[in-house]
Motif scaffolding. Structure first.
Motif, mmCIF file in Angstrom:
data_model
loop_
_atom_site.group_PDB
_atom_site.id
_atom_site.type_symbol
_atom_site.label_atom_id
_atom_site.label_comp_id
_atom_site.label_asym_id
_atom_site.label_seq_id
_atom_site.Cartn_x
_atom_site.Cartn_y
_atom_site.Cartn_z
ATOM 1 N N ARG A 51 129.712 8.364 -34.894
ATOM 2 C CA ARG A 51 130.863 9.370 -35.193
ATOM 3 C C ARG A 51 130.695 10.479 -34.891
ATOM 4 O O ARG A 51 129.460 11.007 -35.047
ATOM 5 N N SER A 53 131.760 14.530 -35.629
ATOM 6 C CA SER A 53 132.687 15.645 -36.494
ATOM 7 C C SER A 53 132.562 17.224 -36.091
ATOM 8 O O SER A 53 131.755 17.192 -35.437
ATOM 9 N N TYR A 63 139.055 18.770 -29.937
ATOM 10 C CA TYR A 63 139.327 17.483 -30.395
ATOM 11 C C TYR A 63 139.445 16.505 -29.344
ATOM 12 O O TYR A 63 138.978 15.257 -29.322
ATOM 13 N N GLN A 84 136.352 5.018 -34.492
ATOM 14 C CA GLN A 84 136.856 6.288 -34.349
ATOM 15 C C GLN A 84 137.633 6.288 -33.112
ATOM 16 O O GLN A 84 137.230 6.758 -32.258
ATOM 17 N N VAL A 87 139.053 11.794 -32.534
ATOM 18 C CA VAL A 87 138.624 12.812 -33.228
ATOM 19 C C VAL A 87 139.518 13.896 -33.594
ATOM 20 O O VAL A 87 140.191 14.419 -32.708
ATOM 21 N N LYS A 90 140.465 16.273 -39.276
ATOM 22 C CA LYS A 90 140.084 15.597 -40.474
ATOM 23 C C LYS A 90 138.676 15.007 -40.432
ATOM 24 O O LYS A 90 137.921 14.898 -41.621
ATOM 25 N N ASP A 91 138.048 15.066 -39.286
ATOM 26 C CA ASP A 91 136.587 14.586 -38.969
ATOM 27 C C ASP A 91 135.818 15.851 -39.329
ATOM 28 O O ASP A 91 135.405 16.512 -38.367
ATOM 29 N N THR A 92 135.210 16.029 -40.524
ATOM 30 C CA THR A 92 134.421 16.959 -40.659
ATOM 31 C C THR A 92 133.155 16.760 -41.426
ATOM 32 O O THR A 92 132.499 17.804 -42.161
ATOM 33 N N ASN A 93 132.756 15.672 -41.616
ATOM 34 C CA ASN A 93 131.527 15.154 -42.286
ATOM 35 C C ASN A 93 130.202 15.780 -41.797
ATOM 36 O O ASN A 93 130.128 15.379 -40.646
ATOM 37 N N SER A 96 127.744 13.119 -39.994
ATOM 38 C CA SER A 96 127.962 12.345 -38.950
ATOM 39 C C SER A 96 127.061 12.412 -37.936
ATOM 40 O O SER A 96 126.147 13.512 -37.903
#
Length: 697
Positions: A51, A53, A63, A84, A87, A90-93, A96
Motif C-alpha cells: 500500500r 500513502s 497521487y 488500492q 492513491v 485520503k491515503d495518509t497512513n 503503509s
C-alpha cells in the motif's frame, strides 16, 4: 599503543566498508546512478499487501504518479495489487508499506529542488523529498530496484541520497521535419520521466511545416502544415501530460530563418517578395523574415503571445540558427537599411531583430532562449544560449553572464555511440571558467532532429542512448565507467520497453517487411553488425531524401551503437591480450555464423528486391569473417602470415569499409586487429599481438 592499533583497525574497516558499498552500488542497475547508496542487508518483500500513502504538503500530481507506480509494480511482478486502485489524498497512513513524505509542492522551473531520500528495510519503504518532483524521481528509482529470486519479488534494503547535478536535463523533439503524433510524444515523456529528464523542447515549425494550430493566423496550419499539426487542445494535453511527470515543455518558434512555412502562409513578411512553397528537402535554406518590416513584429507579437498562452513554461525558444544572410544581401532595401543604421553584418542585423522581439517575450513573462548564433555583442544578458556548434561559444556565453545549455556532443540523430555522449561533460575539469561563471551552466539537452525519423523509427534513435546522456546530466562528474554504463543501459532498455517505447519491438516488424516474409534470421544476422552512416553522411548533399521518402529500408532498421560489434570487439581485444581458449571458441563461433550467413541472405533476395542494396555488405561480412578465421588459425599455430596474404586481406578489409544501403559494417576494426596480429609487422601488430608474441618466446 592499543589506541593506535584501534585507530588503524577502524581505518581499515572503514576502507573495506567504503569499498564494499562501492561494489554494491555497482550491482544495482539504476540509471542515472544516485549520488550515494548504502546497503543494510535487509530486503522488502513485494506482496499483495503493498500500500502507498502520501503525507506532508504535495502537489496533486504525486497521487497520479503514486497510482501509476502501483499499477507498474503489479504489471512488473504479476502480483494482484487491486485493493488500492488509486492513491488519493485520503491515503495518509504513516504505517503503509510505502510511505512518501513531501515538504512542499514543486514548481516546474529552473533550479527547483529535485532531491530525494529513500530508505528500505524489511518492514517499510520510505521516500522523503523537499518537493513532489523529487518524490516522483524516487518512485522511478524504486521501479528500477525491483529484484527477484526464487523467493519472489523484493526491493533490496538500502539507503539512497540523490540529487541532480544540473537543473536542465532536456530532450529536443522535432515534429516540424517529420510529424510525430501525440501518442509518440507521450511515450517519449514516459521514457524521459523514467531516467529523470525534465525538459521537453518541441521544435514546432521549420521550412518543411508549421505544426500547431493558430487561431489568430489560421493560414499557418491551413497552408503550411500538409494537414499535420497539433490542435491547441492537443498542445494543452501534451503540456499537462508532461507536467504530471515533472517535465517542463519549452516551445521553439524559429525566427528569422527556417521560416519558409510561415512565408508560405504570409509571403508579405519575407525579405524577398515572391510566392513560397514548403521545402520537401532537408538542409539550410535562404528564406528569411524582413527585419525592416514593422508588420513582421506585429505578426510575431500576436503569434508569440498566442504560443505563450499555450505553454506555461518560463522559457520561450526563438531558434535563431542557420540564417545564411543571402536573402538579406540580395535585398536592396535591406542593404540600404544596414548602411543607414551602421549595421555591418547579417549577424549584427539579426541581433537588432532579436532585441526588437525580446520585449514581446518579456511582456509575456518569458525568458528568451536561442541557438548559439544569437550570441553576439549587444545581446542582453538574460537571454539563454543553447550551444550546438561547439563548446567555445558555450563557455564564452557563461563568461559573459548568460545562462547556457549544452547540446554540442548530444546530437543523438548523428548515430554516435552512447559512450561518446556519456563522456561529453558540460563542465569538464579543464573548462576555463570560474565557480561563479559555472553557475550559469544550466545543463544539457539531447537533440532528436527529425530529418530521418518517423513515428515507427524515432524511438530507436532516442533510446536507450539518451538514458546515458540523462546520467551524465544527473550524476556526479566522476561517474564515468563506460562498461558499467552499458551494463545498466541494457537493463534499463528493457524497462523502457515495458513503458510502451518501441525502440526494440519496431525491429521485428520492419525486418518482416524487408524480408517479405516471416523468416528474418539471415537479415537479422547482418543488421546486428551494421549501423546507419553517421554524422550527416546519410543524406549526401542534402538531396537524397525528401519528407516523402520511404524510411523503411536497411538504414532504418539498423540502429545506432549495436551491442554485437561492441561485445565482439572487446572479445577480440581480450583474446589478443590473454589467448583465452574460451574466448577463442566464442569468437570462432560468431565468425562461422557470419561466414555462412551470406548464402541464406542470397535466398532472401529472390523475394525482396529492396534488399539488393545490402548484398555487398552481406558478402563483405562473409569474406572478412573467413579472413578472421584464417588469422586465428595462424595464431593457434604460432605462425606469421605471408606478405601476399596480408596485402590481399588488407585490400579486402578496406573494401569492407564501403557503405551499402547507407550503412557500414561495424566489425571491420576488430578483424583488422586479428590480421595485424599475424602480419609480422612489429609496428602494426605490437598492440594486437601481446599474447601471440609472448607464446612465440
Amino acid at each position: 599503543m592499543l589506541t593506535t592499533r584501534f585507530a588503524i583497525l577502524t581505518l581499515i574497516f572503514a576502507l573495506i566498508t567504503v569499498n564494499l558499498f562501492s561494489q554494491l552500488n555497482n550491482i544495482y542497475s539504476i540509471v542515472p546512478k544516485p549520488f550515494s547508496l548504502n546497503t543494510n542487508g535487509e530486503r522488502f518483500a513485494i506482496t499483495n499487501q503493498l500500500r502507498v500513502s502520501v503525507t506532508g504538503h504535495p502537489d496533486h500530481r504525486i497521487y497520479a504518479n503514486a497510482s501509476r507506480f502501483v499499477r507498474r509494480m503489479a504489471e512488473r511482478t504479476g502480483i494482484f495489487l487491486d485493493e488500492q486502485g488509486f492513491v488519493t489524498a485520503k491515503d495518509t497512513n504513516s504505517a503503509s508499506s510505502v510511505l512518501i513524505v513531501i515538504k512542499r509542492p514543486g514548481k516546474l522551473q529552473l533550479r527547483e529542488d529535485e532531491s530525494y531520500f529513500i530508505q528500505i528495510n524489511s518492514k517499510q519503504v520510505q521516500v522523503r523529498a523537499e518537493t513532489d518532483l523529487g518524490a516522483m524521481h524516487a518512485l522511478e528509482t524504486l521501479m528500477q530496484l525491483v529484484s527477484a529470486d526464487s523467493s519472489g519479488y523484493y526491493l533490496p534494503g538500502l539507503t539512497i541520497n540523490d540529487k541532480p547535478r544540473f537543473t536542465w536535463r532536456g530532450l529536443l523533439l522535432d515534429p516540424a521535419l517529420h510529424f510525430l503524433p501525440v501518442n509518440v510524444i507521450k511515450r517519449t515523456l514516459d521514457g524521459m520521466a523514467a531516467v529523470k529528464l525534465n525538459v521537453l523542447h518541441l521544435t514546432l515549425c521549420n521550412d518543411q511545416g508549421f505544426r500547431f494550430e493558430s487561431k489568430i493566423f489560421p493560414r499557418l496550419q491551413q497552408l503550411a502544415s500538409d494537414g499535420n499539426f497539433y490542435t491547441q487542445e492537443q498542445i494543452k494535453d501534451i503540456v499537462n501530460y508532461a507536467s504530471e511527470r515533472g517535465i517542463r515543455v519549452v516551445p521553439e518558434v524559429v525566427v528569422p530563418a527556417h521560416t519558409t512555412a510561415i512565408l508560405v502562409a504570409y509571403p508579405e513578411l519575407a525579405t524577398l517578395k515572391k510566392e513560397y512553397t514548403l521545402q520537401r528537402y532537408f538542409g539550410v535554406f535562404d528564406p528569411v523574415l524582413d527585419p525592416t518590416n514593422e508588420k513582421v513584429y506585429t505578426f510575431l507579437s500576436k503569434l508569440f503571445t498566442e504560443v505563450a498562452g499555450l505553454f506555461p513554461d518560463q522559457v520561450f525558444h526563438i531558434g535563431g540558427d542557420e540564417n545564411t544572410g543571402k536573402d538579406w544581401n540580395n535585398s536592396r532595401q535591406i542593404r540600404t537599411y544596414m548602411r543607414a543604421n551602421g549595421i555591418d553584418s547579417a549577424a549584427a542585423l539579426q541581433t537588432l531583430f532579436n532585441k526588437k522581439i525580446l520585449p514581446v517575450i518579456t511582456k509575456n513573462k518569458k525568458t528568451m532562449m536561442g541557438w548559439d548564433e544569437i550570441f553576439q555583442p549587444g545581446l542582453p544578458e538574460d537571454v539563454i544560449i543553447q550551444s550546438w556548434r561547439g563548446k567555445q561559444a558555450f563557455y564564452e556565453s557563461v563568461k559573459a553572464g548568460h545562462d547556457a545549455v549544452l547540446s554540442n556532443g548530444y546530437y543523438i540523430d548523428l548515430i554516435q555511440p552512447a559512450s561518446y555522449h556519456y563522456l561529453n561533460d558540460p563542465q569538464p575539469d579543464d573548462a576555463d571558467i570560474s565557480a561563479k561563471q559555472a553557475q550559469h551552466i544550466l545543463g544539457g539537452e539531447a537533440t532528436m532532429w527529425g530529418e530521418h525519423v518517423t513515428p515507427e523509427t524515432v524511438d530507436s534513435r532516442i533510446w536507450p542512448r539518451t538514458a546515458a546522456i540523462a546520467e551524465r546530466l544527473w550524476s556526479e562528474k566522476d561517474v564515468r565507467d563506460v562498461d558499467d554504463m552499458y551494463r545498466r543501459l541494457d537493463i534499463v532498455s528493457l524497462q523502457l520497453e515495458q513503458l510502451g517505447l518501441c525502440h526494440l519491438s519496431f525491429k521485428n516488424t520492419m525486418l518482416r517487411r524487408l524480408c517479405n516474409g516471416y523468416d528474418t534470421r539471415a537479415l537479422q544476422a547482418l543488421v546486428d553488425v551494421i549501423e546507419p552512416l553517421k554524422i550527416y553522411e546519410r543524406n549526401q548533399g542534402d538531396t537524397m531524401y525528401t519528407i516523402f521518402s520511404p524510411y523503411t529500408k536497411l538504414a532504418d532498421v539498423a540502429t545506432p551503437d549495436q551491442a554485437v560489434p561492441r561485445i565482439f570487439t572487446k572479445q577480440v581485444d581480450d583474446f589478443l591480450q590473454t589467448g583465452d581458449s574460451t574466448l577463442e571458441t566464442e569468437i570462432k563461433q560468431q565468425l562461422l555464423k557470419w561466414q555462412n550467413n551470406h548464402i541464406a541472405f542470397l535466398t532472401l533476395l529472390r523475394n525482396s528486391p529492396v534488399l539488393q542494396e545490402a548484398e555487398p555488405l552481406s558478402l563483405h561480412l562473409s569474406e572478412i569473417a573467413a579472413t578472421a578465421l584464417e588469422a586465428i588459425d595462424l595464431i593457434q599455430r604460432h605462425e606469421t602470415a605471408g606478405k601476399q596474404w596480408v596485402q590481399q586481406k588488407e585490400m579486402l578489409l578496406e573494401t569492407a569499409k564501403e557503405q551499402g544501403g547507407r550503412c557500414e559494417l561495424q566489425v571491420v576494426a576488430p578483424i583488422q586487429k586479428l590480421v595485424n596480429a599475424v602480419s609480422g609487422d612489429a609496428e602494426t601488430s605490437s598492440t594486437e599481438s601481446t599474447w601471440l608474441v609472448s607464446t612465440r618466446q
